[in-house]
Design an enzyme around this catalytic site. Sequence first.
Site, PDB file in Angstrom:
ATOM      1  N   ASN A   9       1.367   3.984  -6.385  1.00 27.34           N
ATOM      2  CA  ASN A   9       1.146   3.598  -8.135  1.00 27.34           C
ATOM      3  C   ASN A   9       0.869   4.672  -8.505  1.00 27.34           C
ATOM      4  OD1 ASN A   9       1.471   2.953 -10.492  1.00 27.34           O
ATOM      5  ND2 ASN A   9      -0.539   1.259 -10.006  1.00 27.34           N
ATOM      6  N   LYS A  11       0.860   5.268 -11.694  1.00 27.32           N
ATOM      7  CA  LYS A  11       0.275   5.251 -12.784  1.00 27.32           C
ATOM      8  C   LYS A  11       0.922   6.616 -13.844  1.00 27.32           C
ATOM      9  CE  LYS A  11      -3.452   3.019 -10.756  1.00 27.32           C
ATOM     10  NZ  LYS A  11      -5.354   2.573 -10.846  1.00 27.32           N
ATOM     11  N   HIS A  95      -0.319  -6.256 -13.392  1.00 24.00           N
ATOM     12  CA  HIS A  95      -1.369  -4.960 -12.881  1.00 24.00           C
ATOM     13  C   HIS A  95      -2.088  -4.794 -13.535  1.00 24.00           C
ATOM     14  CE1 HIS A  95      -3.347  -1.023 -11.616  1.00 24.00           C
ATOM     15  NE2 HIS A  95      -2.431  -0.908 -10.834  1.00 24.00           N
ATOM     16  N   GLU A  97      -3.996  -2.940 -14.910  1.00 26.90           N
ATOM     17  CA  GLU A  97      -4.248  -2.740 -16.385  1.00 26.90           C
ATOM     18  C   GLU A  97      -2.781  -2.577 -17.696  1.00 26.90           C
ATOM     19  OE1 GLU A  97      -3.687   1.149 -14.274  1.00 26.90           O
ATOM     20  OE2 GLU A  97      -5.443   1.383 -13.342  1.00 26.90           O
ATOM     21  N   GLU A 167      -5.616  -6.794  -5.474  1.00 28.08           N
ATOM     22  CA  GLU A 167      -6.597  -6.090  -6.297  1.00 28.08           C
ATOM     23  C   GLU A 167      -7.474  -6.308  -7.152  1.00 28.08           C
ATOM     24  OE1 GLU A 167      -3.867  -1.648  -6.552  1.00 28.08           O
ATOM     25  OE2 GLU A 167      -3.593  -2.926  -8.967  1.00 28.08           O
ATOM     26  N   GLY A 173      -9.970   2.857  -9.197  1.00 28.75           N
ATOM     27  CA  GLY A 173     -10.010   3.681 -10.005  1.00 28.75           C
ATOM     28  C   GLY A 173     -11.786   3.775  -9.601  1.00 28.75           C
ATOM     29  N   SER A 212      -9.327   1.727  -4.976  1.00 30.56           N
ATOM     30  CA  SER A 212      -9.752   2.984  -3.890  1.00 30.56           C
ATOM     31  C   SER A 212      -9.445   2.868  -2.402  1.00 30.56           C
ATOM     32  CB  SER A 212     -11.059   2.519  -4.283  1.00 30.56           C
ATOM     33  OG  SER A 212     -11.300   2.921  -5.729  1.00 30.56           O
TER      34      SER A 212
HETATM   35  P1  13P Z   1      -7.257   3.666  -6.778  1.00 26.06           P
HETATM   36  O1  13P Z   1      -6.620   3.287  -5.707  1.00 26.06           O
HETATM   37  O2  13P Z   1      -7.155   4.841  -7.792  1.00 26.06           O
HETATM   38  O3  13P Z   1      -8.205   2.839  -6.965  1.00 26.06           O
HETATM   39  O4  13P Z   1      -6.104   2.319  -7.658  1.00 26.06           O
HETATM   40  C1  13P Z   1      -5.738   1.743  -7.512  1.00 26.06           C
HETATM   41  C2  13P Z   1      -4.353   0.925  -7.977  1.00 26.06           C
HETATM   42  O5  13P Z   1      -4.776  -0.180  -9.083  1.00 26.06           O
HETATM   43  C3  13P Z   1      -3.038   0.700  -7.554  1.00 26.06           C
HETATM   44  O6  13P Z   1      -2.312  -0.128  -8.175  1.00 26.06           O
END
Ligand code: 13P
Length: 249
Positions: A9, A11, A95, A97, A167, A173, A212
Amino acid sequence: MRQKLVAGNWKMNGSAASIQTLLDGIQAGLASVKNAEVVVCPPFVYLAQVAQALAGTSMAWGAQNLSKEALGAFTGEIAAQMLNDFQCKYVIIGHSERRSFYGETDQIVAEKYATALKHGLKPILCVGELLSEREADQTEAVIARQLDAVIALNGIDALNQGVIAYEPVWAIGTGKTASPEQAQAVHAFIRSRIAAQAPDLAQKLQILYGGSMKPDNAAELMAMPDIDGGLIGGAALKAADFLAICQAA
Ligand code: 13P
């Protein structure tokens, strides 16, 4: 045996040039990935570039979001049928976010799931708890609520056509990964909750871990019995790291 799946992803990252470099790097190492389907989810505006670069390869691609609406007056939105134009196989839905920054409720996520299925897209349905919810012992209740909303609108069989990604929001992150045991416990909970209604479907359902995941923790996470791959953020932006995770599957 469930097929492993590793999805990047990206982003809101990248440029036309950096994405080309990243795709070239991933493709150069793809032959060393034996056990996983490899997927990338670029920002919408780079889907044409990704589709062109990956057509005819073993990789698949998807979008990070979609509108629950069909075509129409929805400024700034992207319809499922537009994703079909770029041969997207997957679409990430719900997601954290999107849920936290853009107000996507469980109901909106369920409606997006329906729209994706209607257009032949495979949803990667994200679920996960906040740190405060974990600390309040609410993890299972939160995940159950998020799953149940999708099942209530779409029916349990709709999960056949999708993938789930667990997640934990506190691990995204942050560099803080759920331990393999913590992640496995939630994955097993998700599978058992679905098995209560549809045992065969639950056995076939791919449940990815995200938060992560890195080259140095991917193998032990994906060795757990109910972890069928990863949804990768930061580490998906470097070809070597992403490939290392795919190889660990
Ligand atoms: P990270 O791997 O940067 O923690 O992000 C995970 C994520 O949100 C994948 O959708």
